[in-house]
Design an enzyme around this catalytic site. Sequence first.
Site: not given
Ligand code: KIV
Length: 272
Positions: A82, A179
Amino acid sequence: MKSTMDFIDMKKNGEKITMLTAYDYPSARQAEAAGVDTILVGDSLGMTVLGYSSTVEVTLEDMIHHTKAVRRGAPDTYIVVDMPFGTYHVSSEEAVRNAIMLYQESGANAVKIEGGHLQNFANTLVDAGVPVVGHLGLTPQSVGITGFKMQASSKEDAEELLNTLGKFEMLGVVMTVLEAIPSDLAVKASERVSIPLIGIGAGVGTDGQVLVYHDVLKYGSGKPPKFVKQYADFDEIGVKGIKEYVQEVKDLKFPDENTTYKKKVYEDENNQ
Ligand code: KIV
């Protein structure tokens, strides 16, 4: 290790894609041993392992640090990382620079970016050779505005999400997380685009599912959202084990014969 092409083939063949978050060496080892198709180093690590109340405080350095550990634990699994809050919002140029740095330094196979404005710079990243994953619907970095609730529940918002997905497809986005959206919208979305769609709280109609490691295993995660299923209870097992350890130390049962080095260093002083 699976590739982005494998995920597209899995979608075509109707084989569901499994994704699980992992944030460190042991959770990554478990995920790989269990055979998940792909690991997400989510910025949810802010809450699950760093104890923050949201993802907002997570930094690029945190993501790089944790993803390197995950890579060491899961050398043969496709890893998505991310982009954290604030690292891709100020300008497209800064977003691209940060995404390239994260991709280059973390050892991940792809970077995930929340929200629709990924459209503004996805092509530059794809041109640079960085596989990009989208994230639409409920985007946890924006919960200060949206709250933790189902998104795209009006026809207008649903259409907007479908349009954005269409643009992602044209731009070469390799996968997208959906989501907390209505399940019929998720089905429509999956039929509409060739990009594999990974659902969390989006029903069974997406091309795969993702859940948070700490939710799946009930590991310090508190009350999970409606869409989570817990498959184990690490909290109960862990606290039980720690209590037994504490009690055995108090009762002089630990360490015992088996856990003690018995070689004598000092002669028996009484025999001298
Ligand atoms: O940060 C995370 O764990 C996510 C998931 C909820 C898809 O983005």
